[in-house]
Design a protein around this motif. Structure first.
Motif, mmCIF file in Angstrom:
data_model
loop_
_atom_site.group_PDB
_atom_site.id
_atom_site.type_symbol
_atom_site.label_atom_id
_atom_site.label_comp_id
_atom_site.label_asym_id
_atom_site.label_seq_id
_atom_site.Cartn_x
_atom_site.Cartn_y
_atom_site.Cartn_z
ATOM 1 N N SER A 1 0.849 -1.193 0.000
ATOM 2 C CA SER A 1 0.000 0.000 0.000
ATOM 3 C C SER A 1 0.882 1.240 0.000
ATOM 4 O O SER A 1 2.084 1.170 0.282
ATOM 5 N N LYS A 2 0.292 2.347 -0.311
ATOM 6 C CA LYS A 2 0.996 3.622 -0.371
ATOM 7 C C LYS A 2 0.946 4.309 0.994
ATOM 8 O O LYS A 2 -0.126 4.482 1.564
ATOM 9 N N SER B 1 8.638 11.445 -3.617
ATOM 10 C CA SER B 1 8.702 11.175 -5.048
ATOM 11 C C SER B 1 7.698 10.072 -5.393
ATOM 12 O O SER B 1 7.193 9.368 -4.516
ATOM 13 N N ARG B 2 7.426 9.932 -6.676
ATOM 14 C CA ARG B 2 6.470 8.929 -7.129
ATOM 15 C C ARG B 2 7.030 7.526 -6.906
ATOM 16 O O ARG B 2 8.177 7.243 -7.250
ATOM 17 N N TRP B 3 6.222 6.650 -6.352
ATOM 18 C CA TRP B 3 6.629 5.288 -6.038
ATOM 19 C C TRP B 3 5.995 4.303 -7.018
ATOM 20 O O TRP B 3 4.991 4.622 -7.667
ATOM 21 N N GLU C 1 13.343 1.770 -7.974
ATOM 22 C CA GLU C 1 12.642 1.864 -6.696
ATOM 23 C C GLU C 1 12.105 0.481 -6.340
ATOM 24 O O GLU C 1 11.974 -0.390 -7.192
ATOM 25 N N ALA C 2 11.803 0.281 -5.093
ATOM 26 C CA ALA C 2 11.322 -1.029 -4.656
ATOM 27 C C ALA C 2 9.854 -1.204 -5.025
ATOM 28 O O ALA C 2 9.021 -0.378 -4.649
ATOM 29 N N ILE C 3 9.543 -2.275 -5.740
ATOM 30 C CA ILE C 3 8.144 -2.563 -6.054
ATOM 31 C C ILE C 3 7.350 -2.778 -4.772
ATOM 32 O O ILE C 3 6.138 -2.556 -4.724
ATOM 33 N N LEU C 4 8.047 -3.162 -3.688
ATOM 34 C CA LEU C 4 7.385 -3.352 -2.396
ATOM 35 C C LEU C 4 7.072 -2.031 -1.711
ATOM 36 O O LEU C 4 6.265 -1.996 -0.775
#
Length: 329
Positions: free
Chosen positions: A114-115, A129-131, A163-166
């Motif tokens: 989740s964000k 920043s955008r994840w 970036e980490a997909i997790l």
């Protein structure tokens, strides 16, 4: 009670731990067990944990310093079906931990991400920043949790390899056995989550939820950055996802055929060229002279941006092939 084991890794965290334990009290009573792994703190962290954390199934362990080494040690001790990593300074709500448990149970996945929201050390909101999770939610137009696996998950992991997909483990929930069988790698500095996702994206099922219910606090670390420095770190991340891809194409003809239709080889080539230009630009930016006066720096910047547009175009071309349900939405 939720079938969740909570891991609380600590290292010289006395400044943040009292507030962290306060946030945990909202939901920790619903967890099946709590495991604290302290890395021989010298600032009273261990004493604070012993006096401030209450749970009928609490264990407090010690392990030599090593970020993901300590995580892996604690995870191996957990007996509950699911694992939540409660990193000091970060928080989650009771509704959030219940939601993660519901999603991972409903979708029978290995991890649900989740964000999070972000705050500074004083608790003021900051804009991150955008994840990758933003990319997932936006690209798939998610209003409800959804599951990704196989080549669908691989594509998002590839284009977001830096970036980490997790995202952040403090806003995720894991299937304990999955982490016990596939521990976090310890050779990616402070980004073992990232290395884990690049290594395992074709071996796991990942659910993503658009809901936001956790908070990440940006704060000074208790260890020097040099302790976890990784030489040519981004280059290492790209090499890892390419290795994952090569291993799968060598053993899975069906995956290889689909990858060809998605132009994955072209994507990998473009990602490598983009990284070349980014490294050239950073070389000029780190030089003693003023980088904006170098025509070659502007050329590298222009080439990097051009390559990013081409990567985005290929990605957008691949999405309808993988997600035909998006066509016409």
């Amino acid at each position: 009670m939720l079938p969740i084991g909570v891991l609380v890794p600590t290292r010289d965290a006395a400044a943040l731990l009292p507030h962290h334990l306060t946030t945990m009290r909202e939901w920790v009573h619903e967890a099946q067990e709590v495991v604290v792994v302290d890395s021989f703190s010298k600032d009273g962290t261990l004493e604070l944990a012993k006096s401030g954390l209450r749970h009928p199934n609490l264990r407090i362990l010690q392990h030599p310093p090593g970020l993901y080494q300590s995580w892996n040690h604690g995870i191996q001790q957990i007996k509950a079906e699911y694992c939540y990593i409660s990193t000091v300074g970060d928080s989650i709500t009771l509704a959030g931990i219940r939601h993660l448990a519901q999603v991972i149970e409903t979708h029978r996945c290995d991890v649900v991400v989740s964000k999070p929201d972000f705050i500074d050390v004083e608790g003021r909101p900051i804009r991150p920043s955008r994840w990758p999770v933003d990319d997932l939610v936006h690209s798939l137009r998610l209003e409800q949790p959804a599951i990704l696996k196989g080549v669908r998950l691989f594509l998002f992991t590839l284009v977001n390899y830096r970036e980490a997909i997790l995202g952040s483990s403090a806003s995720n929930l894991y299937r304990t056995r999955c982490l016990q069988d596939r521990p976090f790698p310890v050779d990616y500095g402070t980004a073992g989550d990232g290395g884990w996702g690049l290594t395992n994206c074709l071996r796991i099922a990942l659910a993503v939820t658009p809901r936001v219910f956790s908070t990440i606090r940006e704060h000074p670390k208790s260890y020097p950055k040099s302790e976890y420095a990784v030489d040519r770190f981004v280059r290492k991340l790209l090499a890892r996802i390419v290795r994952t891809y090569r291993e799968e194409t060598a053993s899975n003809p069906q995956f290889a055929d689909l990858a060809e239709k998605l132009q994955v080889e072209k994507l990998i080539e473009l990602l490598g060229r983009r990284l070349d230009q980014q490294e050239r630009l950073e070389h000029y930016r780190e030089s003693r002279s003023i980088w904006v006066l170098h025509p070659a720096a502007w050329q590298a910047r222009w080439r990097r941006n051009t390559l990013e547009k081409e990567i985005q175009r290929l990605r957008d071309t691949a999405l309808p092939l993988l997600f035909p349900e998006l066509i016409g939405v």
